[in-house]
Design a protein around this motif. Structure first.
Motif, PDB file in Angstrom:
ATOM      1  N   PHE A  64       0.817  -1.211   0.000  1.00 10.56           N
ATOM      2  CA  PHE A  64       0.000   0.000   0.000  1.00 10.56           C
ATOM      3  C   PHE A  64       0.851   1.262   0.000  1.00 10.56           C
ATOM      4  CE2 PHE A  64      -2.357  -3.260   2.367  1.00 10.56           C
ATOM      5  CZ  PHE A  64      -3.420  -3.419   1.502  1.00 10.56           C
ATOM      6  N   GLY A  65       2.007   1.231  -0.638  1.00  9.12           N
ATOM      7  CA  GLY A  65       2.894   2.385  -0.652  1.00  9.12           C
ATOM      8  C   GLY A  65       2.312   3.603  -1.350  1.00  9.12           C
ATOM      9  N   ASN A  66       1.290   3.394  -2.177  1.00  8.67           N
ATOM     10  CA  ASN A  66       0.692   4.520  -2.891  1.00  8.67           C
ATOM     11  C   ASN A  66      -0.303   5.295  -2.027  1.00  8.67           C
ATOM     12  OD1 ASN A  66      -1.136   2.410  -2.812  1.00  8.67           O
ATOM     13  ND2 ASN A  66      -1.969   2.823  -4.832  1.00  8.67           N
ATOM     14  N   LEU A  67      -0.634   4.791  -0.851  1.00  7.37           N
ATOM     15  CA  LEU A  67      -1.547   5.523   0.031  1.00  7.37           C
ATOM     16  C   LEU A  67      -0.795   6.659   0.706  1.00  7.37           C
ATOM     17  CD1 LEU A  67      -3.611   2.669   1.703  1.00  7.37           C
ATOM     18  CD2 LEU A  67      -4.296   4.203  -0.125  1.00  7.37           C
ATOM     19  N   LEU A  68      -1.360   7.834   0.640  1.00  6.26           N
ATOM     20  CA  LEU A  68      -0.701   9.039   1.123  1.00  6.26           C
ATOM     21  C   LEU A  68      -0.399   8.967   2.614  1.00  6.26           C
ATOM     22  CD1 LEU A  68       0.299  11.835   0.386  1.00  6.26           C
ATOM     23  CD2 LEU A  68      -1.975  12.707   0.859  1.00  6.26           C
ATOM     24  N   VAL A  69      -1.360   8.510   3.404  1.00 14.31           N
ATOM     25  CA  VAL A  69      -1.179   8.480   4.859  1.00 14.31           C
ATOM     26  C   VAL A  69      -0.024   7.558   5.245  1.00 14.31           C
ATOM     27  CG1 VAL A  69      -2.381   6.932   6.492  1.00 14.31           C
ATOM     28  CG2 VAL A  69      -3.151   9.221   6.183  1.00 14.31           C
ATOM     29  N   LEU A  70       0.048   6.404   4.604  1.00 17.53           N
ATOM     30  CA  LEU A  70       1.114   5.455   4.916  1.00 17.53           C
ATOM     31  C   LEU A  70       2.462   5.998   4.455  1.00 17.53           C
ATOM     32  CD1 LEU A  70       1.456   2.752   6.259  1.00 17.53           C
ATOM     33  CD2 LEU A  70       1.114   1.658   4.062  1.00 17.53           C
ATOM     34  N   ALA A  71       2.486   6.608   3.295  1.00 14.41           N
ATOM     35  CA  ALA A  71       3.739   7.181   2.790  1.00 14.41           C
ATOM     36  C   ALA A  71       4.225   8.315   3.698  1.00 14.41           C
ATOM     37  CB  ALA A  71       3.542   7.684   1.364  1.00 14.41           C
ATOM     38  N   GLN A  72       3.283   9.116   4.226  1.00 13.03           N
ATOM     39  CA  GLN A  72       3.666  10.222   5.099  1.00 13.03           C
ATOM     40  C   GLN A  72       4.208   9.729   6.441  1.00 13.03           C
ATOM     41  OE1 GLN A  72       0.043  12.442   5.358  1.00 13.03           O
ATOM     42  NE2 GLN A  72       0.534  13.752   3.616  1.00 13.03           N
ATOM     43  N   GLN A  73       3.647   8.647   6.952  1.00 17.10           N
ATOM     44  CA  GLN A  73       4.015   8.174   8.287  1.00 17.10           C
ATOM     45  C   GLN A  73       5.126   7.127   8.281  1.00 17.10           C
ATOM     46  OE1 GLN A  73       2.905   9.612  11.023  1.00 17.10           O
ATOM     47  NE2 GLN A  73       1.748  10.980   9.704  1.00 17.10           N
ATOM     48  N   GLU A  74       5.523   6.656   7.111  1.00 23.36           N
ATOM     49  CA  GLU A  74       6.533   5.602   7.040  1.00 23.36           C
ATOM     50  C   GLU A  74       7.823   6.001   7.745  1.00 23.36           C
ATOM     51  OE1 GLU A  74       9.252   3.145   3.811  1.00 23.36           O
ATOM     52  OE2 GLU A  74       7.951   4.763   3.119  1.00 23.36           O
ATOM     53  N   GLN A  75       8.342   7.167   7.424  1.00 26.46           N
ATOM     54  CA  GLN A  75       9.621   7.592   8.009  1.00 26.46           C
ATOM     55  C   GLN A  75       9.503   7.773   9.512  1.00 26.46           C
ATOM     56  OE1 GLN A  75      12.351   7.455   6.218  1.00 26.46           O
ATOM     57  NE2 GLN A  75      13.489   7.841   8.068  1.00 26.46           N
ATOM     58  N   THR A  76       8.382   8.295   9.975  1.00 22.63           N
ATOM     59  CA  THR A  76       8.178   8.476  11.415  1.00 22.63           C
ATOM     60  C   THR A  76       8.178   7.140  12.135  1.00 22.63           C
ATOM     61  OG1 THR A  76       6.849  10.435  10.943  1.00 22.63           O
ATOM     62  CG2 THR A  76       6.613   9.471  13.126  1.00 22.63           C
ATOM     63  N   ILE A  77       7.483   6.166  11.570  1.00 20.39           N
ATOM     64  CA  ILE A  77       7.428   4.840  12.198  1.00 20.39           C
ATOM     65  C   ILE A  77       8.802   4.184  12.171  1.00 20.39           C
ATOM     66  CG2 ILE A  77       6.414   2.533  12.038  1.00 20.39           C
ATOM     67  CD1 ILE A  77       3.903   3.868  10.872  1.00 20.39           C
ATOM     68  N   ARG A  78       9.490   4.285  11.037  1.00 27.11           N
ATOM     69  CA  ARG A  78      10.834   3.675  10.951  1.00 27.11           C
ATOM     70  C   ARG A  78      11.801   4.331  11.948  1.00 27.11           C
ATOM     71  NH1 ARG A  78      11.117  -0.032   7.173  1.00 27.11           N
ATOM     72  NH2 ARG A  78       9.854   0.144   5.290  1.00 27.11           N
ATOM     73  N   THR A  79      11.736   5.643  12.048  1.00 27.07           N
ATOM     74  CA  THR A  79      12.590   6.340  13.007  1.00 27.07           C
ATOM     75  C   THR A  79      12.270   5.887  14.436  1.00 27.07           C
ATOM     76  OG1 THR A  79      12.716   8.248  11.540  1.00 27.07           O
ATOM     77  CG2 THR A  79      13.297   8.615  13.844  1.00 27.07           C
ATOM     78  N   GLY A  80      10.991   5.754  14.733  1.00 28.52           N
ATOM     79  CA  GLY A  80      10.580   5.276  16.052  1.00 28.52           C
ATOM     80  C   GLY A  80      11.076   3.870  16.329  1.00 28.52           C
ATOM     81  N   LEU A  81      11.012   2.999  15.319  1.00 30.73           N
ATOM     82  CA  LEU A  81      11.507   1.624  15.498  1.00 30.73           C
ATOM     83  C   LEU A  81      13.014   1.603  15.732  1.00 30.73           C
ATOM     84  CD1 LEU A  81       9.459  -0.359  12.815  1.00 30.73           C
ATOM     85  CD2 LEU A  81       9.294  -0.567  15.291  1.00 30.73           C
ATOM     86  N   VAL A  82      13.749   2.442  15.004  1.00 23.98           N
ATOM     87  CA  VAL A  82      15.207   2.499  15.195  1.00 23.98           C
ATOM     88  C   VAL A  82      15.540   3.015  16.592  1.00 23.98           C
ATOM     89  CG1 VAL A  82      17.301   3.706  14.443  1.00 23.98           C
ATOM     90  CG2 VAL A  82      15.768   2.692  12.754  1.00 23.98           C
ATOM     91  N   ARG A  83      14.857   4.075  17.016  1.00 27.53           N
ATOM     92  CA  ARG A  83      15.094   4.611  18.359  1.00 27.53           C
ATOM     93  C   ARG A  83      14.737   3.586  19.430  1.00 27.53           C
ATOM     94  NH1 ARG A  83      12.609  10.644  17.619  1.00 27.53           N
ATOM     95  NH2 ARG A  83      14.329  11.491  16.402  1.00 27.53           N
ATOM     96  N   HIS A  84      13.653   2.881  19.208  1.00 24.41           N
ATOM     97  CA  HIS A  84      13.240   1.859  20.163  1.00 24.41           C
ATOM     98  C   HIS A  84      14.292   0.763  20.255  1.00 24.41           C
ATOM     99  CE1 HIS A  84      11.025  -1.558  21.790  1.00 24.41           C
ATOM    100  NE2 HIS A  84      10.288  -0.654  22.398  1.00 24.41           N
ATOM    101  N   ALA A  85      14.794   0.320  19.094  1.00 25.24           N
ATOM    102  CA  ALA A  85      15.824  -0.723  19.089  1.00 25.24           C
ATOM    103  C   ALA A  85      17.092  -0.244  19.788  1.00 25.24           C
ATOM    104  CB  ALA A  85      16.132  -1.147  17.655  1.00 25.24           C
ATOM    105  N   GLN A  86      17.469   1.016  19.564  1.00 23.18           N
ATOM    106  CA  GLN A  86      18.661   1.548  20.234  1.00 23.18           C
ATOM    107  C   GLN A  86      18.453   1.617  21.747  1.00 23.18           C
ATOM    108  OE1 GLN A  86      19.005   5.291  18.181  1.00 23.18           O
ATOM    109  NE2 GLN A  86      20.278   4.451  16.543  1.00 23.18           N
ATOM    110  N   ALA A  87      17.299   2.092  22.177  1.00 27.36           N
ATOM    111  CA  ALA A  87      17.021   2.175  23.610  1.00 27.36           C
ATOM    112  C   ALA A  87      16.978   0.786  24.233  1.00 27.36           C
ATOM    113  CB  ALA A  87      15.693   2.897  23.848  1.00 27.36           C
TER     114      ALA A  87
END
Length: 160
Positions: free
Chosen positions: A112-135
């Motif tokens: 569903f990469g063509n959905l605007l909401v998912l495309a907008q939030q992808e980077q935020t979620i990925r950043t959150g996952l990386v920060r979570h993994a680091q913590a």
């Protein structure tokens, strides 16, 4: 001019044509009318089909986002379980939950990469996952250091 006179004029005009021509003319009018109705129906059917596809895609995307949300909840609960218990066995569950959340996000982006909401939030979620993994890794390292220190303290204090 009344209706009877109008009908008489139409009857007079049509009487110039033979029965064959009147029958073919009436049939042609019906064919044109039915063709127009079919084209109109087809157009509306195509619109309905597009609407159903759009609704289906939205429902599937909603399900994928719900799955991501469930994975993030599972990640949160397994991380909290580790932080409460400080049990190193719980870290495997937290790491697995982090991987599952990342996989669910990747699958949703691919589908569903063509959905605007998912495309907008992808980077935020990925950043959150990386920060979570680091913590999480920082907490694991601190727990391992603490466990090692306690083991060394107990080993130094107990004479064999």
């Amino acid at each position: 001019m009344n209706a009877a006179a109008l009908l008489n004029r139409v009857d007079l005009a049509l009487s110039r044509f033979g029965i064959k021509n009147r029958t073919l003319g009436g049939f042609s009018v019906l064919v044109v009318l039915l063709t127009t109705l079919a084209a109109f129906s087809w157009t509306h059917l195509v619109r309905i089909e597009n609407g159903v596809r759009s609704a289906e895609q939205a429902a599937n995307a909603d399900a994928a986002v719900g799955q991501i949300s469930n994975q993030l909840d599972h990640l949160n609960s397994s991380t909290r379980r580790f932080l409460r218990s400080r049990d190193l066995a719980d870290i495997a569950a937290a790491r697995a939950a982090a991987q599952e959340a990342s996989k669910a996000l990747d699958a949703a982006i691919v589908r569903f990469g063509n959905l605007l909401v998912l495309a907008q939030q992808e980077q935020t979620i990925r950043t959150g996952l990386v920060r979570h993994a680091q913590a999480l890794e920082i907490a694991v390292a601190a727990t391992e250091r603490q466990s090692r220190s306690i083991d060394e303290f107990l080993a130094a204090g107990v004479a064999i």
